[in-house]
Design a protein around this motif. Structure first.
Motif, mmCIF file in Angstrom:
data_model
loop_
_atom_site.group_PDB
_atom_site.id
_atom_site.type_symbol
_atom_site.label_atom_id
_atom_site.label_comp_id
_atom_site.label_asym_id
_atom_site.label_seq_id
_atom_site.Cartn_x
_atom_site.Cartn_y
_atom_site.Cartn_z
ATOM 1 N N PRO A 1 0.884 -1.301 -0.049
ATOM 2 C CA PRO A 1 0.112 0.022 -0.212
ATOM 3 C C PRO A 1 0.772 1.264 -0.036
ATOM 4 O O PRO A 1 2.021 1.173 0.539
ATOM 5 N N GLY A 2 0.202 2.320 -0.549
ATOM 6 C CA GLY A 2 0.891 3.504 -0.251
ATOM 7 C C GLY A 2 0.555 4.107 1.031
ATOM 8 O O GLY A 2 0.203 3.341 2.038
ATOM 9 N N TYR A 3 -0.058 5.383 1.082
ATOM 10 C CA TYR A 3 -0.282 5.870 2.636
ATOM 11 C C TYR A 3 -1.689 5.600 2.888
ATOM 12 O O TYR A 3 -2.755 5.917 2.028
ATOM 13 N N VAL A 4 -2.310 4.790 3.823
ATOM 14 C CA VAL A 4 -3.588 4.294 4.271
ATOM 15 C C VAL A 4 -3.876 5.007 5.505
ATOM 16 O O VAL A 4 -2.811 5.178 6.189
ATOM 17 N N TRP A 5 -4.812 5.681 5.623
ATOM 18 C CA TRP A 5 -5.164 6.305 6.826
ATOM 19 C C TRP A 5 -5.348 5.311 7.994
ATOM 20 O O TRP A 5 -6.572 4.965 8.060
ATOM 21 N N THR A 6 -4.384 4.927 8.682
ATOM 22 C CA THR A 6 -4.334 4.217 9.699
ATOM 23 C C THR A 6 -3.874 4.662 10.954
ATOM 24 O O THR A 6 -3.153 5.694 10.912
ATOM 25 N N ALA B 1 1.593 13.973 -1.152
ATOM 26 C CA ALA B 1 2.509 14.440 -2.279
ATOM 27 C C ALA B 1 3.088 13.415 -2.981
ATOM 28 O O ALA B 1 3.132 13.485 -4.212
ATOM 29 N N ALA B 2 3.183 12.046 -2.506
ATOM 30 C CA ALA B 2 3.585 10.820 -3.099
ATOM 31 C C ALA B 2 2.734 10.352 -3.988
ATOM 32 O O ALA B 2 3.052 9.726 -4.772
ATOM 33 N N GLN B 3 1.420 10.458 -3.557
ATOM 34 C CA GLN B 3 0.219 9.757 -4.375
ATOM 35 C C GLN B 3 -0.315 10.760 -5.489
ATOM 36 O O GLN B 3 -1.176 11.474 -5.065
ATOM 37 N N PRO B 4 -0.289 10.353 -6.790
ATOM 38 C CA PRO B 4 -0.772 11.220 -7.631
ATOM 39 C C PRO B 4 -2.468 11.279 -7.440
ATOM 40 O O PRO B 4 -3.055 12.174 -7.903
ATOM 41 N N THR B 5 -3.108 10.260 -6.986
ATOM 42 C CA THR B 5 -4.435 10.244 -6.781
ATOM 43 C C THR B 5 -4.887 11.374 -5.765
ATOM 44 O O THR B 5 -5.809 12.028 -5.490
ATOM 45 N N LYS B 6 -3.860 11.603 -4.836
ATOM 46 C CA LYS B 6 -4.050 12.720 -3.986
ATOM 47 C C LYS B 6 -5.162 12.606 -2.795
ATOM 48 O O LYS B 6 -5.922 13.405 -2.268
ATOM 49 N N ARG B 7 -5.142 11.110 -2.547
ATOM 50 C CA ARG B 7 -6.133 10.659 -1.410
ATOM 51 C C ARG B 7 -5.349 9.404 -0.742
ATOM 52 O O ARG B 7 -4.569 8.867 -1.470
ATOM 53 N N PHE B 8 -5.874 9.346 0.399
ATOM 54 C CA PHE B 8 -5.270 8.226 1.212
ATOM 55 C C PHE B 8 -5.916 6.827 0.412
ATOM 56 O O PHE B 8 -7.160 6.766 0.221
ATOM 57 N N VAL B 9 -5.241 5.745 0.590
ATOM 58 C CA VAL B 9 -5.851 4.245 0.191
ATOM 59 C C VAL B 9 -6.836 4.070 1.244
ATOM 60 O O VAL B 9 -6.379 4.483 2.559
ATOM 61 N N THR C 1 1.686 -15.756 -7.735
ATOM 62 C CA THR C 1 2.450 -15.899 -6.379
ATOM 63 C C THR C 1 3.685 -15.271 -6.854
ATOM 64 O O THR C 1 4.257 -15.131 -7.892
ATOM 65 N N GLY C 2 4.486 -14.940 -5.737
ATOM 66 C CA GLY C 2 5.720 -14.170 -5.695
ATOM 67 C C GLY C 2 5.385 -12.893 -6.243
ATOM 68 O O GLY C 2 6.488 -12.039 -6.432
ATOM 69 N N ALA C 3 4.232 -12.173 -6.224
ATOM 70 C CA ALA C 3 4.054 -10.860 -6.474
ATOM 71 C C ALA C 3 4.107 -9.814 -5.589
ATOM 72 O O ALA C 3 3.820 -10.142 -4.396
ATOM 73 N N ASN C 4 4.395 -8.534 -5.987
ATOM 74 C CA ASN C 4 4.336 -7.413 -5.169
ATOM 75 C C ASN C 4 3.414 -6.452 -5.723
ATOM 76 O O ASN C 4 3.581 -5.948 -6.855
ATOM 77 N N LEU C 5 2.345 -6.590 -5.199
ATOM 78 C CA LEU C 5 1.268 -5.731 -5.475
ATOM 79 C C LEU C 5 0.879 -4.549 -5.219
ATOM 80 O O LEU C 5 0.591 -4.228 -3.993
ATOM 81 N N SER C 6 1.290 -3.432 -5.752
ATOM 82 C CA SER C 6 1.220 -2.135 -5.531
ATOM 83 C C SER C 6 -0.536 -1.424 -5.349
ATOM 84 O O SER C 6 -1.235 -1.684 -6.386
ATOM 85 N N VAL C 7 -0.732 -1.076 -4.255
ATOM 86 C CA VAL C 7 -2.258 -0.158 -4.113
ATOM 87 C C VAL C 7 -1.685 1.254 -3.408
ATOM 88 O O VAL C 7 -1.679 1.468 -2.398
ATOM 89 N N ASP C 8 -1.077 2.005 -4.448
ATOM 90 C CA ASP C 8 -0.689 3.251 -3.819
ATOM 91 C C ASP C 8 -0.866 4.462 -4.479
ATOM 92 O O ASP C 8 -0.138 5.497 -4.567
ATOM 93 N N GLY C 9 -2.000 4.482 -5.190
ATOM 94 C CA GLY C 9 -2.284 5.707 -5.841
ATOM 95 C C GLY C 9 -1.340 6.123 -7.076
ATOM 96 O O GLY C 9 -1.632 7.390 -7.184
ATOM 97 N N GLY C 10 -0.696 5.187 -7.424
ATOM 98 C CA GLY C 10 0.473 5.594 -8.522
ATOM 99 C C GLY C 10 1.550 6.011 -8.112
ATOM 100 O O GLY C 10 2.633 6.672 -8.811
ATOM 101 N N TRP C 11 1.843 5.988 -6.801
ATOM 102 C CA TRP C 11 3.118 6.524 -6.024
ATOM 103 C C TRP C 11 4.282 5.737 -6.839
ATOM 104 O O TRP C 11 5.287 6.417 -7.335
ATOM 105 N N THR C 12 4.451 4.489 -6.995
ATOM 106 C CA THR C 12 5.627 3.857 -7.383
ATOM 107 C C THR C 12 5.598 3.929 -9.013
ATOM 108 O O THR C 12 6.577 2.937 -9.767
#
Length: 255
Positions: free
Chosen positions: A180-185, A213-221, A242-253
Motif C-alpha cells: 500500500p501507499g499511505y493508508v489512513w491508519t 505528495a507521493a500519491q498522484p491520486t491525492k487521496r489516502f488508500v 504468486t511471488g507478486a508485489n502488488l502495489s496499491v499506492d495511488g500511482g506513487w511507484t
C-alpha cells in the motif's frame, strides 16, 4: 461461501489494514484468529462481530508467535491463510535512530513474517492449499528519508515473499505481498508528529506535502481496498498469482 472451512490467522488485526482484511475474510466464511494490542473491551466487540478468536502475542517475540500459531491450530485448525500484517514505525535520521527502535522494527515488520511462515507453511503444503499474504509497503520498492529501518524491513519482506513463493510453487501455496501507499491508519497518523519534528513542518504540511505528495491520486488508500485485494488473492482465480508485489499506492511507484 468461498472461504468456508478455511482458517485465517491475521496479525496486527485489531485496527487498520489488518482489521479490514480480517473482516473481508470472515465475511466469506473464514474462521479468523485476530492478533494485536488494544482496549480489551474493543477487542471483545471485534471477536463478537467476526465470530473470531484473539491472541495477543507480541510479534517481536518468537516464542509468543509460536504459542499463537499453536493456539490457532488447537482452537480453529492449522491456518490455511496467513496474513502477516503487524507493523510499527519510527521516523528519525539514521545518525539519531534509536538502536532499540531499529531492532523492534526489524523484529516485528520482518522477522515475524519469517516466524509465522516457517511455522505454518508445512501444513499448507501437506493439504495442497494455502495463502500467505504479507503486508509490505510502497517502501518495499522505493525509499523515503528518515525511515531507514522501515524501508529496510519492507524491502526484506518483498524479497522473502519471492523466495518462499518459489519454494512453494508446486504445492498449491501462493505467497504474495501487498504494497500500500499511505493508508489512513493509526500507524500513519502516529508518525505525523515525528515527521513534523524531523522536517520542521506543520501537521497540514506533513499530510499534504509529505504523505499525499507521493500519491498522484491525492487521496489516502482505504483499508477496505486492501481487504478486497487480500480476499481476491485467496480465491481460486488467483492461484497463478504468486511471488507478486502488488502495489496499491495511488500511482506513487509508477513514476
Amino acid at each position: 461461501m468461498i472461504l468456508e472451512g478455511k482458517v485465517a490467522l491475521v496479525t496486527g488485526s485489531t485496527s487498520g489494514i489488518g482489521l479490514a482484511i480480517a473482516r473481508s475474510l470472515a465475511a466469506k466464511g473464514a474462521k479468523v484468529m485476530l492478533n494485536g494490542f488494544g482496549d480489551p473491551a474493543e477487542i471483545e466487540k471485534l471477536k463478537s462481530e467476526l465470530g473470531a478468536l484473539h491472541d495477543g502475542a507480541d510479534m517481536s517475540d518468537p516464542a509468543q508467535i509460536e504459542a499463537m500459531v499453536r493456539h490457532c491450530s488447537d482452537e480453529l485448525g492449522a491456518p490455511d491463510i496467513v496474513v502477516n500484517n503487524a507493523g510499527i514505525q519510527h521516523v528519525s535520521p539514521v545518525e539519531e535512530f534509536p538502536v532499540e527502535k531499529w531492532n523492534a522494527i526489524l523484529a516485528i515488520n520482518l522477522s515475524a513474517v519469517f516466524h509465522t511462515t516457517r511455522l505454518t507453511i508445512a501444513s499448507m503444503k501437506a493439504k495442497g492449499w494455502g495463502r500467505i499474504i504479507n503486508t509490505a509497503s510502497a517502501h518495499s520498492l522505493i525509499a523515503s528519508p528518515n525511515k531507514s529501518a522501515y524501508v529496510a524491513a519492507k524491502h526484506g519482506v518483498a524479497g522473502f515473499t519471492k523466495t518462499v513463493a518459489l519454494e512453494a510453487a508446486k504445492d498449491g501455496v501462493t505467497v504474495n505481498c501487498i504494497s500500500p501507499g499511505y493508508v489512513w491508519t493509526p500507524l500513519v497518523e502516529n508518525q505525523i508528529p515525528d515527521t513534523m519534528k524531523a522536517r520542521n513542518l506543520t501537521r497540514e504540511q506533513v499530510v499534504n506535502d509529505v504523505l499525499l505528495a507521493a500519491q498522484p491520486t491525492k487521496r489516502f488508500v482505504t483499508p477496505e481496498e486492501i481487504g478486497a485485494l487480500a480476499l481476491f488473492l485467496c480465491r481460486e482465480e488467483a492461484r497463478s498469482i504468486t511471488g507478486a508485489n502488488l502495489s496499491v499506492d495511488g500511482g506513487w511507484t509508477a513514476a
